[in-house]
Write a protein that holds these residues in place. Sequence first.
Motif, PDB file in Angstrom:
ATOM      1  N   LEU A  83       0.839  -1.188   0.000  1.00 35.61           N
ATOM      2  CA  LEU A  83       0.000   0.000   0.000  1.00 35.61           C
ATOM      3  C   LEU A  83       0.878   1.244   0.000  1.00 35.61           C
ATOM      4  CD1 LEU A  83      -2.542  -1.065   2.817  1.00 35.61           C
ATOM      5  CD2 LEU A  83      -2.857  -1.207   0.340  1.00 35.61           C
ATOM      6  N   VAL A  84       0.389   2.291  -0.647  1.00 28.66           N
ATOM      7  CA  VAL A  84       1.064   3.586  -0.631  1.00 28.66           C
ATOM      8  C   VAL A  84       0.046   4.604  -0.122  1.00 28.66           C
ATOM      9  CG1 VAL A  84       2.115   5.375  -2.043  1.00 28.66           C
ATOM     10  CG2 VAL A  84       2.597   2.962  -2.528  1.00 28.66           C
ATOM     11  N   LEU A  85       0.380   5.287   0.982  1.00 26.86           N
ATOM     12  CA  LEU A  85      -0.574   6.210   1.600  1.00 26.86           C
ATOM     13  C   LEU A  85      -0.357   7.633   1.093  1.00 26.86           C
ATOM     14  CD1 LEU A  85      -2.880   6.555   3.710  1.00 26.86           C
ATOM     15  CD2 LEU A  85      -1.101   7.154   5.365  1.00 26.86           C
ATOM     16  N   CYS A  86      -1.421   8.226   0.541  1.00 26.36           N
ATOM     17  CA  CYS A  86      -1.364   9.570  -0.036  1.00 26.36           C
ATOM     18  C   CYS A  86      -2.054  10.568   0.894  1.00 26.36           C
ATOM     19  CB  CYS A  86      -2.058   9.576  -1.396  1.00 26.36           C
ATOM     20  SG  CYS A  86      -1.348   8.384  -2.554  1.00 26.36           S
ATOM     21  N   HIS A  87      -1.474  11.745   1.015  1.00 22.36           N
ATOM     22  CA  HIS A  87      -1.961  12.725   1.988  1.00 22.36           C
ATOM     23  C   HIS A  87      -1.650  14.125   1.469  1.00 22.36           C
ATOM     24  CE1 HIS A  87      -2.889  14.491   5.864  1.00 22.36           C
ATOM     25  NE2 HIS A  87      -1.645  14.882   6.080  1.00 22.36           N
ATOM     26  N   ASN A  88      -2.538  15.068   1.776  1.00 19.76           N
ATOM     27  CA  ASN A  88      -2.263  16.478   1.492  1.00 19.76           C
ATOM     28  C   ASN A  88      -1.566  17.097   2.695  1.00 19.76           C
ATOM     29  OD1 ASN A  88      -3.635  16.526  -1.026  1.00 19.76           O
ATOM     30  ND2 ASN A  88      -5.603  16.729   0.047  1.00 19.76           N
ATOM     31  N   ALA A  89      -0.379  17.671   2.477  1.00 22.05           N
ATOM     32  CA  ALA A  89       0.386  18.253   3.584  1.00 22.05           C
ATOM     33  C   ALA A  89      -0.481  19.245   4.362  1.00 22.05           C
ATOM     34  CB  ALA A  89       1.629  18.950   3.042  1.00 22.05           C
ATOM     35  N   VAL A 122      10.074  20.345   1.502  1.00 22.47           N
ATOM     36  CA  VAL A 122      11.120  19.402   1.932  1.00 22.47           C
ATOM     37  C   VAL A 122      10.884  18.996   3.383  1.00 22.47           C
ATOM     38  CG1 VAL A 122      13.587  19.155   2.422  1.00 22.47           C
ATOM     39  CG2 VAL A 122      12.834  20.237   0.281  1.00 22.47           C
ATOM     40  N   ASP A 123      10.619  20.001   4.228  1.00 23.68           N
ATOM     41  CA  ASP A 123      10.342  19.713   5.643  1.00 23.68           C
ATOM     42  C   ASP A 123       9.109  18.831   5.798  1.00 23.68           C
ATOM     43  OD1 ASP A 123      12.474  21.278   6.243  1.00 23.68           O
ATOM     44  OD2 ASP A 123      11.303  23.018   6.917  1.00 23.68           O
ATOM     45  N   TYR A 126       6.467  13.814   7.200  1.00 24.94           N
ATOM     46  CA  TYR A 126       5.534  12.762   6.772  1.00 24.94           C
ATOM     47  C   TYR A 126       6.226  11.405   6.822  1.00 24.94           C
ATOM     48  CZ  TYR A 126       1.938  10.590   3.765  1.00 24.94           C
ATOM     49  OH  TYR A 126       0.940   9.801   3.248  1.00 24.94           O
ATOM     50  N   ARG A 127       7.445  11.381   6.307  1.00 24.14           N
ATOM     51  CA  ARG A 127       8.228  10.151   6.303  1.00 24.14           C
ATOM     52  C   ARG A 127       8.409   9.620   7.728  1.00 24.14           C
ATOM     53  NH1 ARG A 127      13.487   8.051   3.636  1.00 24.14           N
ATOM     54  NH2 ARG A 127      13.835   6.468   5.192  1.00 24.14           N
ATOM     55  N   ALA A 144       9.145   8.324   1.773  1.00 25.34           N
ATOM     56  CA  ALA A 144       8.057   9.160   1.282  1.00 25.34           C
ATOM     57  C   ALA A 144       8.588  10.157   0.268  1.00 25.34           C
ATOM     58  CB  ALA A 144       7.394   9.893   2.445  1.00 25.34           C
ATOM     59  N   THR A 145       7.671  10.684  -0.539  1.00 18.51           N
ATOM     60  CA  THR A 145       8.046  11.678  -1.539  1.00 18.51           C
ATOM     61  C   THR A 145       6.823  12.501  -1.918  1.00 18.51           C
ATOM     62  OG1 THR A 145       9.088  12.022  -3.709  1.00 18.51           O
ATOM     63  CG2 THR A 145       7.575  10.167  -3.526  1.00 18.51           C
TER      64      THR A 145
END
Lengths: 336, 336
Positions: free
Chosen positions: A248-254, A305-306, A311-312, A319-320
């Motif tokens: 699974l790859v979890l996607c999120h809005n910062a 970047v932060d 998130y990572r 993460a990227t």
Amino acid sequence: MQVAVLAHESFPDRAKTAVGLLRYGDHEVRALVDREHAGKHVTDVLPGVQDAPIVASMDDVPEVDALLIGIAPIGGAFDESWRDDVRTALERGCDVLAGLHDFLEDDDEFVRLAEEHGGELHDLRKPPDDLTVAEGTAGEVDATVVTTVGTDCSTGKMTASFEIRDAARERGLDAAVVPTGQTGVAITGWGIVVDRVIADYAAGAVERLVETPEDKDVLIVEGQGALAHPAYSGVTTSILHGSAPDALVLCHNAGQEAIHGYESFTIPPLDEYVEIYERLAAPISDATVDAGMLNTSALDAADAVDAVATYREALGVPATDPVRDGVPDEVLDAIL
Amino acid sequence: MQVAVLAHESFPDRAKTAVGLLRYGDHEVRALVDREHAGKHVTDVLPGVQDAPIVASMDDVPEVDALLIGIAPIGGAFDESWRDDVRTALERGCDVLAGLHDFLEDDDEFVRLAEEHGGELHDLRKPPDDLTVAEGTAGEVDATVVTTVGTDCSTGKMTASFEIRDAARERGLDAAVVPTGQTGVAITGWGIVVDRVIADYAAGAVERLVETPEDKDVLIVEGQGALAHPAYSGVTTSILHGSAPDALVLCHNAGQEAIHGYESFTIPPLDEYVEIYERLAAPISDATVDAGMLNTSALDAADAVDAVATYREALGVPATDPVRDGVPDEVLDAIL
């Protein structure tokens, strides 16, 4: 195919389909129809994608094969302010493609105009007639199956899917996106819009999709909705179990803290959210969240970047931001 | 209403609708149509429910208002071996009610016969036309909302729901079942068969159901499927979130170890299964599993007592077999 894309007063933020077509599609976009930005070019508004002039209406579009509706409003209703453009396209003999809940084929005027002028109506959201319940066989697929999931709708799951596809292809792997939403279907020309399937068959539809491509090394299943979403979690679950993923790859809005449009529902802490996904995945395919994708489009480069680093750390996996930084080796390695 | 119930070669174990109608319904069942048990009485085969003669075909049924299809096969297809009975019922002017995926209204012969003889066709599985996505408002309902969930399909969620209803009513509370499946809809005369709704609207359908009854003290939402089910978990999730329950009741068949019909999928250990439900419920309504219901119909009385005790221990909450022992105070207290 040469196309025009309709995105009135919604481009780019509320026109996911239009943006996806411009970024990942194989069609030549000859014009974007948006009365708000008319006179500009696409890349004036959204850099880094296929460019095209923005025009106010279908009357100003050069010769094309089809008009694609590039907006997917909540609820999926047809907006009457688009009718003139669809009418003009059909009168010019163009096909019209849409991924709305309201089907073009149920509109008497559009059906008549399509017949008169030889165009075709394509309702991308219309599921096949012969779907069935899942058989629980998706786990037997030879390819590595990666399913993108999210903390909410519109967190970049489709984008992440295509970026993972492109990174895997760069590595020489035969990779394909398994599209489950109208944009992915519009971009790739196949797939099933799973949220339109009757609930009993939703996992079965995903299972069929995952079992369709032959001899692939990697399949990236485009997730939908989110497990903590009060309206769409059922679709999310059907894709999670119907695809029987390996990863699974979890996607999120910062920075996003609540479910969009449902602000009383806060997004669970990320480590907890990961555990909800993994706990629910476990009985079917034991997939874990192996990477994170962060949408940092609201941040400047330094903050981005932060944010990716934070998130990572929260997820405990690589993460990227796939739009800003692509999918680095470390992330692809974690997924595959 | 006086009715006949069709349950060919399926009564009682594969005829949930028939059993529910006999046990909890307000209709007078004048005959059960089952060529396998013809000549017996219902209570010869299934004690403790409304009695009726069992006959071989609709030809042997006394005067009734309607024929109800009491079988819900996997996949929900109409079995052609039922056609003669449906034809006879319609020729006698009866209504016919069914909760199948195949709609009676899509069958030309049935439509013609209904028109000719004045009967009506009721497809209980057909959802309303005006459903929408959930708004996330079910949690605002004043009543205590209890949702039954299960370790698999057919673990007694509907039965548990009606037994909790009856126990709450005995305590003087105004309690109602919120039906989400064809049997519950057939028994109560209202509800929506949620697994037939398009996936995007499934939680919205449940939300509408929960918000429909007025001034109730207790609403018991009939759950569907199971979270560890490879085909139906999406529907389960839509009900779990769409009903925004205050309490969950976990239903299980004593001794069952794998998902029925999907034997390669084992049922997770019960404490783990409870945690999956609670983790997934948490972001929407924070409900916990407050009681357990065990189907011990395959066991003798002594083994049943042991099984309920073991089940109670595994869950860490009060438990009962609602068919054998009803819903004791301790269990009802834990739920309400």
